[in-house]
Design a protein around this motif. Structure first.
Motif, mmCIF file in Angstrom:
data_model
loop_
_atom_site.group_PDB
_atom_site.id
_atom_site.type_symbol
_atom_site.label_atom_id
_atom_site.label_comp_id
_atom_site.label_asym_id
_atom_site.label_seq_id
_atom_site.Cartn_x
_atom_site.Cartn_y
_atom_site.Cartn_z
ATOM 1 N N MET A 131 -1.169 9.619 0.579
ATOM 2 C CA MET A 131 -0.961 8.358 -0.136
ATOM 3 C C MET A 131 -1.506 7.206 0.676
ATOM 4 O O MET A 131 -1.465 7.225 1.910
ATOM 5 C CB MET A 131 0.541 8.165 -0.406
ATOM 6 N N HIS A 132 -2.002 6.177 -0.010
ATOM 7 C CA HIS A 132 -2.470 4.978 0.682
ATOM 8 C C HIS A 132 -1.310 4.018 0.936
ATOM 9 O O HIS A 132 -0.497 3.744 0.057
ATOM 10 C CB HIS A 132 -3.534 4.242 -0.141
ATOM 11 N N SER A 133 -1.255 3.518 2.150
ATOM 12 C CA SER A 133 -0.296 2.450 2.468
ATOM 13 C C SER A 133 -0.889 1.618 3.591
ATOM 14 O O SER A 133 -1.897 1.992 4.182
ATOM 15 C CB SER A 133 1.051 3.052 2.886
ATOM 16 N N VAL A 187 3.511 19.123 1.469
ATOM 17 C CA VAL A 187 3.866 17.928 2.238
ATOM 18 C C VAL A 187 3.293 16.693 1.561
ATOM 19 O O VAL A 187 2.141 16.686 1.124
ATOM 20 C CB VAL A 187 3.334 18.036 3.689
ATOM 21 N N ASN A 188 4.121 15.642 1.486
ATOM 22 C CA ASN A 188 3.747 14.375 0.853
ATOM 23 C C ASN A 188 3.835 13.277 1.917
ATOM 24 O O ASN A 188 4.927 12.897 2.325
ATOM 25 C CB ASN A 188 4.725 14.119 -0.305
ATOM 26 N N ASP A 189 2.678 12.790 2.367
ATOM 27 C CA ASP A 189 2.644 11.832 3.472
ATOM 28 C C ASP A 189 2.293 10.432 2.963
ATOM 29 O O ASP A 189 1.137 10.152 2.646
ATOM 30 C CB ASP A 189 1.620 12.290 4.514
ATOM 31 N N VAL A 190 3.286 9.530 2.929
ATOM 32 C CA VAL A 190 3.035 8.169 2.422
ATOM 33 C C VAL A 190 2.161 7.350 3.369
ATOM 34 O O VAL A 190 1.694 6.283 3.001
ATOM 35 C CB VAL A 190 4.343 7.381 2.125
ATOM 36 N N SER A 191 1.925 7.853 4.566
ATOM 37 C CA SER A 191 1.073 7.084 5.487
ATOM 38 C C SER A 191 -0.378 7.558 5.436
ATOM 39 O O SER A 191 -1.237 7.006 6.127
ATOM 40 C CB SER A 191 1.593 7.190 6.924
ATOM 41 N N GLY A 192 -0.671 8.595 4.633
ATOM 42 C CA GLY A 192 -2.042 9.096 4.543
ATOM 43 C C GLY A 192 -2.615 9.468 5.912
ATOM 44 O O GLY A 192 -3.772 9.163 6.207
ATOM 45 N N LEU A 193 -1.799 10.098 6.745
ATOM 46 C CA LEU A 193 -2.165 10.600 8.082
ATOM 47 C C LEU A 193 -2.312 9.499 9.133
ATOM 48 O O LEU A 193 -2.711 9.775 10.258
ATOM 49 C CB LEU A 193 -3.454 11.450 8.048
ATOM 50 N N VAL A 232 -9.200 -4.598 -3.646
ATOM 51 C CA VAL A 232 -8.115 -3.632 -3.430
ATOM 52 C C VAL A 232 -8.468 -2.244 -3.949
ATOM 53 O O VAL A 232 -8.230 -1.230 -3.287
ATOM 54 C CB VAL A 232 -6.772 -4.148 -4.016
ATOM 55 N N LEU A 233 -9.084 -2.172 -5.141
ATOM 56 C CA LEU A 233 -9.380 -0.873 -5.745
ATOM 57 C C LEU A 233 -10.349 -0.073 -4.859
ATOM 58 O O LEU A 233 -10.115 1.096 -4.548
ATOM 59 C CB LEU A 233 -9.992 -1.109 -7.137
ATOM 60 N N LEU A 234 -11.426 -0.731 -4.459
ATOM 61 C CA LEU A 234 -12.452 -0.033 -3.687
ATOM 62 C C LEU A 234 -11.999 0.212 -2.246
ATOM 63 O O LEU A 234 -12.331 1.244 -1.650
ATOM 64 C CB LEU A 234 -13.771 -0.826 -3.728
ATOM 65 N N ASP A 235 -11.203 -0.709 -1.702
ATOM 66 C CA ASP A 235 -10.694 -0.504 -0.339
ATOM 67 C C ASP A 235 -9.727 0.678 -0.283
ATOM 68 O O ASP A 235 -9.750 1.475 0.657
ATOM 69 C CB ASP A 235 -9.983 -1.770 0.162
ATOM 70 N N VAL A 236 -8.871 0.792 -1.299
ATOM 71 C CA VAL A 236 -7.923 1.919 -1.328
ATOM 72 C C VAL A 236 -8.700 3.233 -1.501
ATOM 73 O O VAL A 236 -8.413 4.237 -0.851
ATOM 74 C CB VAL A 236 -6.861 1.729 -2.441
ATOM 75 N N TYR A 237 -9.736 3.188 -2.353
ATOM 76 C CA TYR A 237 -10.575 4.384 -2.551
ATOM 77 C C TYR A 237 -11.196 4.815 -1.212
ATOM 78 O O TYR A 237 -11.137 5.991 -0.832
ATOM 79 C CB TYR A 237 -11.669 4.067 -3.580
ATOM 80 N N ASP A 238 -11.776 3.846 -0.499
ATOM 81 C CA ASP A 238 -12.420 4.167 0.783
ATOM 82 C C ASP A 238 -11.416 4.726 1.787
ATOM 83 O O ASP A 238 -11.710 5.675 2.517
ATOM 84 C CB ASP A 238 -13.071 2.914 1.384
ATOM 85 N N ASP A 284 -3.085 9.639 -3.740
ATOM 86 C CA ASP A 284 -2.160 8.724 -4.426
ATOM 87 C C ASP A 284 -2.473 7.310 -3.932
ATOM 88 O O ASP A 284 -2.475 7.071 -2.720
ATOM 89 C CB ASP A 284 -0.727 9.154 -4.051
ATOM 90 N N PRO A 285 -2.741 6.370 -4.859
ATOM 91 C CA PRO A 285 -3.082 5.010 -4.407
ATOM 92 C C PRO A 285 -1.915 4.242 -3.802
ATOM 93 O O PRO A 285 -2.118 3.167 -3.241
ATOM 94 C CB PRO A 285 -3.598 4.333 -5.684
ATOM 95 N N GLY A 286 -0.687 4.758 -3.901
ATOM 96 C CA GLY A 286 0.443 4.130 -3.204
ATOM 97 C C GLY A 286 0.866 2.796 -3.791
ATOM 98 O O GLY A 286 0.850 1.766 -3.113
#
Ligand code: HH2
Length: 338
Positions: free
Chosen positions: A199-201, A173-179, A219-225, A247-249
């Motif tokens: 994935m991050h969105s 399963v590939n979830d673009v909403s990251g749950l 953005v980089l660190l926020d997406v990581y978190d 996936d950083p999205g």
């Protein structure tokens, strides 16, 4: 104390082929890492000066995903079964076309395919659950009935769609909403024992474009978190970390500059201890940078970013143009240090 983050500085130069540590059991090596923190200048540290615990997420080989070893770069072929993707109307024509395209992608070198029944383009409206199931399930069933053997990923945000698609024979399963859209999706993946791509969105496809400008402090660190939080949520629901990919999205609630900031330092995401997937194929940033307005003609630009990502150790690329990426990888791989 401000949280700090480590990013392996990827090496693919022959001068380093014999030395350094192997990144995630893959094809890239590293001897140094960048230490990043909000509001501070990046600092370079030697791997030799770090503890085994600090290095563990970077050096641990990744488990295979859906039976695919992540020791070599993988291609995920995109198969849209949304009405706008298949112009000739009727469902039967849709299924026939989908089967033909899936088979063609595998012949061209796709390792797995990702089937989507809901468009997640910026501005796209949500598709009803029943409609999404009606689009996806017959295609998955027909693929399996026809002997299609490659892993099938379901590009869905919804637990009910994932459940129906897995029952029909899909593999992951590939979830673009990251749950964020439907947290129950994690329970479905856990129960079925299948891999889950997080994935991050931001917001929803309908609202995300307007959120990007004011959403991040870094953005980089926020997406990581955010991905770290999504992984914790998936693990709490019973999904083993070895079955999670992140996936950083790219393009999902990010401006051009924010997308570029993520791409420049992609290897940061290996610190999450999971395989990393990237989707840039034909996306708006390629049009913006190349001036190519026709999305179908953005294959070369997609492959250029794909190779950049592979040089950062990214294990899987989600792409439309399989042959083109396969050829690009076939040329890149023997040149990069082994
Ligand atoms: N991008 C899209 C859809 N799903 N999944 C992952 N993991 N990563 C991505 O970057 C990603 C994704 C974009 O979707 P859409 O705009 O609907 O079109 P297409 O599926 O043709 O790329």
């Amino acid at each position: 104390m401000e949280k700090s983050y480590l990013r392996p500085i990827p090496l693919t130069d022959p001068a380093d082929a014999g030395g350094g540590l192997r990144l995630a059991g893959g094809w890239v090596r590293f001897t140094h890492l960048e230490r990043l923190a909000r509001g501070a200048a990046p600092e370079v540290v030697a791997a030799a000066d770090l503890s085994p615990e600090a290095l563990a997420p970077f050096v641990a080989p990744r488990a295979p995903v859906a039976g695919l070893s992540l020791e070599v770069p993988r291609l995920m072929g995109i198969l849209n079964v949304t009405p706008d993707s298949f112009s000739d109307g009727g469902r039967h024509a849709g299924i026939e076309a989908a089967l033909a395209r899936a088979g063609e992608m595998v012949v061209e070198g796709a390792d797995l395919i990702d089937i989507g029944g809901e468009s997640t383009r910026p501005g796209a409206e949500e598709t009803a659950t029943a409609e999404e199931i009606a689009r996806l399930v017959p295609v998955v069933e027909a693929l399996r009935a026809g002997g299609f053997a490659a892993p099938i990923s379901l590009d869905t945000r919804k637990a009910a769609v994932a459940e129906a698609g897995l029952a029909a024979g899909a593999t992951l399963v590939n979830d673009v909403s990251g749950l964020r859209f439907d947290p129950a999706l994690a329970h479905v993946a856990a129960k079925a024992g299948v891999p889950l791509i997080l994935m991050h969105s931001l917001g929803t496809p309908e609202t995300m474009a307007g959120l990007a400008a004011r959403a991040y402090t870094d953005v980089l660190l926020d997406v990581y978190d955010a991905l770290e939080t999504a992984i914790a949520q998936a693990e709490a629901a019973g999904v083993a970390r070895a079955r999670i990919m992140v996936d950083p999205g790219i393009g999902f609630g990010k401006t051009l500059d924010q997308n570029l900031a993520l791409l420049r330092r992609l290897s940061l995401f290996h610190g999450l201890g999971c395989g990393v997937l990237l989707g840039v194929s034909r996306k708006g940033l390629i049009g913006a940078l190349s001036g190519e307005g026709d999305a179908a003609r953005r294959g070369p630009g997609s492959a250029a970013i794909g190779l950049w990502a592979v040089a950062q150790g990214i294990q899987m690329l989600r792409v439309h143009d399989i042959s083109l990426h396969k050829q690009a990888l076939a040329l890149w791989q023997p040149l990069a240090a082994q």
